[in-house]
Design a protein around this motif. Structure first.
Motif, PDB file in Angstrom:
ATOM      1  N   THR A   1       0.624   7.852 -10.637  1.00  0.00           N
ATOM      2  CA  THR A   1       0.069   6.605 -11.171  1.00  0.00           C
ATOM      3  C   THR A   1      -1.455   6.580 -11.032  1.00  0.00           C
ATOM      4  O   THR A   1      -2.128   5.834 -11.745  1.00  0.00           O
ATOM      5  CB  THR A   1       0.648   5.388 -10.434  1.00  0.00           C
ATOM      6  OG1 THR A   1       0.477   5.621  -9.022  1.00  0.00           O
ATOM      7  CG2 THR A   1       2.113   5.189 -10.743  1.00  0.00           C
ATOM      8  N   GLY A   2      -1.971   7.368 -10.065  1.00  0.00           N
ATOM      9  CA  GLY A   2      -3.426   7.470  -9.917  1.00  0.00           C
ATOM     10  C   GLY A   2      -4.082   6.237  -9.348  1.00  0.00           C
ATOM     11  O   GLY A   2      -5.298   6.105  -9.405  1.00  0.00           O
ATOM     12  N   ASP A   3      -3.308   5.333  -8.748  1.00  0.00           N
ATOM     13  CA  ASP A   3      -3.960   4.114  -8.270  1.00  0.00           C
ATOM     14  C   ASP A   3      -3.942   3.949  -6.754  1.00  0.00           C
ATOM     15  O   ASP A   3      -4.182   2.854  -6.243  1.00  0.00           O
ATOM     16  CB  ASP A   3      -3.416   2.862  -8.978  1.00  0.00           C
ATOM     17  CG  ASP A   3      -1.909   2.737  -8.834  1.00  0.00           C
ATOM     18  OD1 ASP A   3      -1.308   3.595  -8.155  1.00  0.00           O
ATOM     19  OD2 ASP A   3      -1.338   1.785  -9.394  1.00  0.00           O
ATOM     20  N   TYR A   4      -3.706   5.021  -5.997  1.00  0.00           N
ATOM     21  CA  TYR A   4      -3.882   4.948  -4.542  1.00  0.00           C
ATOM     22  C   TYR A   4      -5.274   5.466  -4.202  1.00  0.00           C
ATOM     23  O   TYR A   4      -5.630   6.583  -4.569  1.00  0.00           O
ATOM     24  CB  TYR A   4      -2.815   5.781  -3.817  1.00  0.00           C
ATOM     25  CG  TYR A   4      -3.077   5.855  -2.328  1.00  0.00           C
ATOM     26  CD1 TYR A   4      -2.847   4.749  -1.511  1.00  0.00           C
ATOM     27  CD2 TYR A   4      -3.583   7.003  -1.739  1.00  0.00           C
ATOM     28  CE1 TYR A   4      -3.109   4.804  -0.153  1.00  0.00           C
ATOM     29  CE2 TYR A   4      -3.854   7.063  -0.381  1.00  0.00           C
ATOM     30  CZ  TYR A   4      -3.614   5.954   0.403  1.00  0.00           C
ATOM     31  OH  TYR A   4      -3.889   6.000   1.751  1.00  0.00           O
ATOM     32  N   HIS A   5      -6.048   4.635  -3.505  1.00  0.00           N
ATOM     33  CA  HIS A   5      -7.410   5.060  -3.169  1.00  0.00           C
ATOM     34  C   HIS A   5      -7.689   4.922  -1.675  1.00  0.00           C
ATOM     35  O   HIS A   5      -8.830   4.741  -1.274  1.00  0.00           O
ATOM     36  CB  HIS A   5      -8.439   4.244  -3.978  1.00  0.00           C
ATOM     37  CG  HIS A   5      -8.201   4.323  -5.457  1.00  0.00           C
ATOM     38  ND1 HIS A   5      -8.406   5.485  -6.180  1.00  0.00           N
ATOM     39  CD2 HIS A   5      -7.732   3.419  -6.346  1.00  0.00           C
ATOM     40  CE1 HIS A   5      -8.078   5.272  -7.444  1.00  0.00           C
ATOM     41  NE2 HIS A   5      -7.662   4.028  -7.574  1.00  0.00           N
TER      42      HIS A   5
ATOM     43  N   ALA B   1       1.774   7.031  -6.401  1.00  0.00           N
ATOM     44  CA  ALA B   1       0.728   7.972  -6.823  1.00  0.00           C
ATOM     45  C   ALA B   1       1.220   9.406  -6.671  1.00  0.00           C
ATOM     46  O   ALA B   1       0.940  10.268  -7.514  1.00  0.00           O
ATOM     47  CB  ALA B   1      -0.541   7.753  -6.002  1.00  0.00           C
TER      48      ALA B   1
ATOM     49  N   THR C   1       2.189   1.939  -3.395  1.00  0.00           N
ATOM     50  CA  THR C   1       1.144   2.539  -4.229  1.00  0.00           C
ATOM     51  C   THR C   1       0.960   4.019  -3.877  1.00  0.00           C
ATOM     52  O   THR C   1       0.815   4.865  -4.757  1.00  0.00           O
ATOM     53  CB  THR C   1      -0.198   1.790  -4.019  1.00  0.00           C
ATOM     54  OG1 THR C   1       0.040   0.409  -4.195  1.00  0.00           O
ATOM     55  CG2 THR C   1      -1.246   2.252  -4.990  1.00  0.00           C
TER      56      THR C   1
ATOM     57  N   ARG D   1       0.834  -1.218   0.000  1.00  0.00           N
ATOM     58  CA  ARG D   1       0.000   0.000   0.000  1.00  0.00           C
ATOM     59  C   ARG D   1       0.864   1.263   0.000  1.00  0.00           C
ATOM     60  O   ARG D   1       0.574   2.239  -0.687  1.00  0.00           O
ATOM     61  CB  ARG D   1      -0.911  -0.016   1.225  1.00  0.00           C
ATOM     62  CG  ARG D   1      -1.875   1.140   1.260  1.00  0.00           C
ATOM     63  CD  ARG D   1      -2.754   1.101   2.478  1.00  0.00           C
ATOM     64  NE  ARG D   1      -3.559  -0.108   2.511  1.00  0.00           N
ATOM     65  CZ  ARG D   1      -4.139  -0.580   3.618  1.00  0.00           C
ATOM     66  NH1 ARG D   1      -3.994   0.035   4.766  1.00  0.00           N
ATOM     67  NH2 ARG D   1      -4.861  -1.664   3.562  1.00  0.00           N
TER      68      ARG D   1
END
Ligand code: HEM
Length: 148
Positions: free
Chosen positions: A74-78, A69, A65, A62
């Protein structure tokens, strides 16, 4: 096909980061080496071990990520960092000083360039300040100063 403004911005940002020596491999190294220091630290180690227990592989993934981001868009940490820290009642402000000290020490050891070091140190300081505001700031403390 025409690129959107956001795509162009992301590409430029990524290119600049790559120029600083920041790529997925470096983000991975940064996270692995930093949390090895955290786990060995006499003050921070027990706090992290207590919460994370046997979930270290998931935590490290995590965090890669998260930093990917930030540094590479990368835009993929939520995830949601604030609630994850608000629940840590054993953490005090000085722990953040130690966290930032270890983070900077680690960057001294692993950074490919001074720019990469500055990039991560400045982001970490801003995020730490924002987390600390959420965790410790109490407006009532300011009002005390106003009393005669
Ligand atoms: C003394 C300071 C800190 C302590 C003790 C601490 C501790 C922790 C712990 C125990 C977790 C795991 C929570 C869980 O899985 O239930 C966590 C998650 C996380 N921490 Fe920290 N942290 C600190 C500072 C920071 C700073 C300065 C940053 C960023 C620069 C940061 C970024 C994160 C992120 C992104 C997560 C994952 C949140 C999620 O998506 O669920 N932490 N932290």
């Amino acid at each position: 096909m025409e690129q959107s403004f956001a795509e162009i911005h992301r590409e430029n940002y990524r290119r600049q980061a790559n120029g600083y020596g920041i790529d997925e491999a470096f983000v991975s190294l940064l996270v692995e080496s930093f949390y090895a220091k955290v786990r060995a630290d006499k003050d921070l180690g027990p706090i992290f071990e207590g919460v994370i227990g046997d979930r270290w592989p998931a935590h490290l993934a995590r965090m890669k990520t998260f930093w990917g981001a930030i540094a590479l868009k990368t835009g993929d940490y939520h995830g949601r960092p604030m609630p994850a820290h608000l629940k840590l009642k054993q953490v005090e402000p000085w722990h953040f000083d130690r966290w930032l000290e270890l983070f900077a020490q680690n960057l001294d050891e692993v950074s490919p360039t001074p720019e990469a070091k500055n990039f991560f140190n400045s982001r970490a300081n801003n995020i730490a300040r924002s987390l600390m505001t959420g965790m410790f700031y109490n407006p009532a403390d300011d009002l005390k100063d106003l009393k005669p």
